[in-house]
Design an enzyme around this catalytic site. Structure first.
Site, short mmCIF file in Angstrom:
data_model
loop_
_atom_site.label_atom_id
_atom_site.label_comp_id
_atom_site.label_asym_id
_atom_site.label_seq_id
_atom_site.Cartn_x
_atom_site.Cartn_y
_atom_site.Cartn_z
N HIS A 86 0.87 -1.17 0.00
CA HIS A 86 0.00 0.00 0.00
C HIS A 86 0.91 1.22 0.00
O HIS A 86 1.73 1.40 0.91
CB HIS A 86 -0.92 0.00 1.22
N GLU A 89 1.54 3.31 3.12
CA GLU A 89 2.06 2.64 4.31
C GLU A 89 3.56 2.46 4.10
O GLU A 89 4.01 1.48 3.49
CB GLU A 89 1.33 1.31 4.51
N HIS A 228 3.28 -3.85 6.37
CA HIS A 228 2.20 -2.86 6.22
C HIS A 228 2.24 -1.86 7.36
O HIS A 228 3.15 -1.88 8.20
CB HIS A 228 0.85 -3.57 6.20
N GLU A 320 1.93 -5.65 10.49
CA GLU A 320 1.45 -4.27 10.63
C GLU A 320 2.37 -3.60 11.64
O GLU A 320 2.46 -4.03 12.80
CB GLU A 320 0.00 -4.27 11.11
#
Length: 471
Positions: A86, A89, A228, A320
Site C-alpha cells: 500500500h 504505508e 504494512h 502491521e
C-alpha cells in the site's frame, strides 16, 4: 604532525564505521540510489534485479543477499520481504532499506551472526511493491518537490492518497481468489496446496501483482513477510473467512490453516523480538501476544498472504508495523531500533523443520516431488534442483515423499529446535503392473501372460482377486 594526522584518519574511519544511517524518507529515485549504494558497497554478496514495472513504468527492484548472489544453492532456503504494497504505508519501505544497509555493514564488520545468515540463506528484499502509490502519498504528506531538499515538511491529512496503485486498485485485494477453490475443496475432499491459477489470470490483475506472482513462481520461496502499517500486530493466514465478504468488526471468525501452530509461532517470534508489539495494546486495539489470525481480525479476499500459502511452497505472514501509516522522519530511528532484531530473527526462522533432496536411483533430481507430513494436511514440493524445505515445529513426524512413476518412501523424523533436520529421499521407479491380456514376445496362445491370483478371505467365503504388484 604525521602522528596527529594518522590519529585523525583513524578516528574518521572509526566514525564512518559506527556513524548512524541517515533516517529519512526515500522517494523512488533515492530508493534506487540507496539500493545501488548497498550493492556497490557489498558487491560480492548482493545483486539487484527487477521483477517488472509499475503502471507508470517504475521498476520493482529487488536487492538479493547471498554468498553466491544470483544462484540457488541446493539446500539453501529462499526467503523474501515485501514492503510498501500500500503506497501510503511507508514504514516497511524504510525499514527494508535500513535492513539492507545493516546486513551489508555487519557482514563487512564480520558479525558472525549476520555472516552465517547470509552464507546459509538467500534473502530477497523488495522495498516497494507500489512505487506509484508511494509518490502520490509522499506528495500529499510531505509536500515533495524534486530538488536538493525534497521533503519540505510534514503535512498530515486524515486520509492519505496513494494506498492503491496508479489504476486505483488495492494490490492486496488483487490476487486470484484461490480461497474460493480451497473452501470448495474442503467440503469435497480436494487439496489446499498448489492450487492452479485461472487460465486468464494475467488479464485480471495489475502489472505490480502480475510481476510479484511471476516472481513467486520463479523462486522456491520458503518464508516471507509482507510489511504494512496502520496497526501494530503480526497477522497470519487465513485472511479470508468462509462466507464473509465484507469487514464486520462485530462478527469475526477464526480461520486457521493446517499449519496454524507454526504460523502462530512465526508471528510470535516477530512480536516478541519487536520493541513493543508483544504488549498487545497498540493503536487503540488489543491483540494478545501482539498476533492475530487474519480472518479473526477481519475477512479479506484476494490477499497476497493466503495466495502464497495456497499456490506456492511459501509461508507468509503480514506485519502491521506502525499506527501512523506515514511516520515523521524523526520517528524512523525509533522504529528501526524497535524492528531491527525482529527482522533478523524472522529471517532465521527459515532454518527450522526439515529439508533435503529427493532423487531417483540414479541420483537425478525429482523436481516437483511431493512432501507430505502425516497429520498436517498441507504438502510442499521439491524445487528444480530436487531440494525441498518443510517448516515444522520441534517434534516427531512421519514424512512421505512421492513422485509420479515412483514408489513412495516414508521416514520417521525428529525435528529439534534451532536447526533443520536433513532428510533425503531416494525413490525407486515403480514396476509397471502386468496386463494379463497382453501376449508375451513371440506370440502364440501359450505365450499369453497370466495374472497371479491371491485368495482374500471374507465373511461370506473366499474369492479370487488379481494380485497387484508394487505401485
Amino acid at each position: 604532525m604525521s602522528d596527529l594526522l594518522s590519529a585523525f584518519l583513524h578516528l574518521l574511519l572509526l566514525f564512518k564505521l559506527v556513524a548512524p544511517v541517515t533516517f529519512r524518507h526515500h522517494h523512488y529515485d533515492d530508493l534506487v540510489r540507496t539500493l545501488y549504494k548497498v550493492h556497490n558497497q557489498c558487491p560480492y554478496i548482493t545483486q539487484i534485479y527487477s521483477i517488472g514495472r509499475s503502471v507508470k513504468g517504475r521498476h520493482l527492484y529487488v536487492l538479493e543477499f547471498s554468498d553466491y548472489p544470483g544462484i540457488h544453492e541446493p539446500l539453501e532456503p529462499e526467503v523474501k520481504y515485501v514492503g510498501n504494497m500500500h503506497g501510503d504505508e511507508v514504514l516497511g519501505r524504510e525499514l527494508l532499506l535500513q535492513l539492507s544497509e545493516f546486513l551489508c555493514e555487519e557482514f563487512q564488520n564480520q558479525n558472525q551472526r549476520i555472516m552465517r545468515l547470509i552464507q546459509e540463506t538467500r534473502i530477497h528484499i523488495l522495498p516497494s511493491m507500489n512505487p506509484d502509490g508511494y509518490e502520490a502519498a509522499a506528495t500529499q504528506c510531505w509536500g515533495w518537490k524534486p530538488g536538493p531538499h525534497e521533503y519540505q515538511g510534514p503535512n498530515m491529512p486524515e486520509y492519505l492518497v496513494g494506498r492503491n496503485n496508479a489504476n486505483k486498485v488495492d494490490l492486496n485485494r488483487n490476487f486470484p481468489d484461490l480461497n474460493i477453490y480451497f473452501y470448495y475443496n474442503e467440503k469435497h475432499g480436494g487439496p489446499n496446496h498448489h492450487l492452479p491459477l485461472p487460465e486468464n489470470w494475467e488479464s485480471q490483475v495489475e502489472p505490480e501483482t502480475k510481476a510479484v506472482i511471476h516472481w513467486m513462481r520463479s523462486f522456491n520461496f520458503v518464508l516471507s513477510a509482507n510489511l504494512h502499517g496502520g496497526a501494530v500486530v503480526a497477522n497470519y493466514p487465513y485472511d479470508k473467512s468462509p462466507g464473509h465478504r465484507f469487514r464486520n468488526p462485530y462478527r469475526t471468525t477464526n480461520s486457521p490453516t493446517p499449519d496454524d501452530k507454526l504460523f502462530r509461532k512465526l508471528a510470535k517470534v516477530y512480536s516478541y523480538a519487536h520493541g513493543w508489539m508483544h504488549q498487545g495494546w497498540n493503536c487503540g486495539d488489543y491483540f494478545p501476544d501482539g498476533i492475530t489470525n487474519g480472518a479473526s481480525w477481519y475477512s479479506l479476499s484476494k490477499g497476497m498472504q493466503d495466495f502464497n500459502y495456497l499456490h506456492t511452497n511459501c509461508f507468509e505472514i503480514t506485519l502491521e508495523l506502525s499506527c501512523n501509516k506515514f511516520p515523521r522522519q524523526e520517528e524512523l530511528q525509533r522504529e528501526w531500533l524497535g524492528n531491527r532484531e525482529a527482522l533478523i530473527q524472522f529471517l532465521e526462522q527459515v532454518h527450522q523443520g526439515i529439508k533435503g533432496m529427493v532423487l531417483d536411483e540414479n541420483h537425478h533430481n525429482l523436481t516437483g516431488a511431493v512432501i507430505s507430513v502425516h497429520g498436517i494436511n498441507h504438502d510442499v514440493t521439491a524445487g528444480e534442483r530436487g531440494d525441498y524445505f518443510r517448516l515444522l515445529l520441534p517434534g516427531t513426524y512421519t514424512v512421505t515423499a512421492t513422485a509420479p512413476g515412483f514408489d513412495p518412501q516414508t521416514e520417521n523424523v525428529i525435528v529439534h529446535p534451532g536447526r533443520p533436520t536433513l532428510v533425503n529421499f531416494y525413490l525407486k521407479r515403480s514396476i509397471a503392473p502386468v496386463n494379463p491380456l497382453r501376449k508375451a514376445p513371440g506370440g502364440g496362445q501359450g505365450g499369453r501372460m497370466q495374472a497371479q491370483l491371491r485368495i482374500t478371505k471374507k465373511k461370506d467365503g473366499a474369492r479370487k482377486q488379481p494380485h497387484r504388484g508394487p505401485g
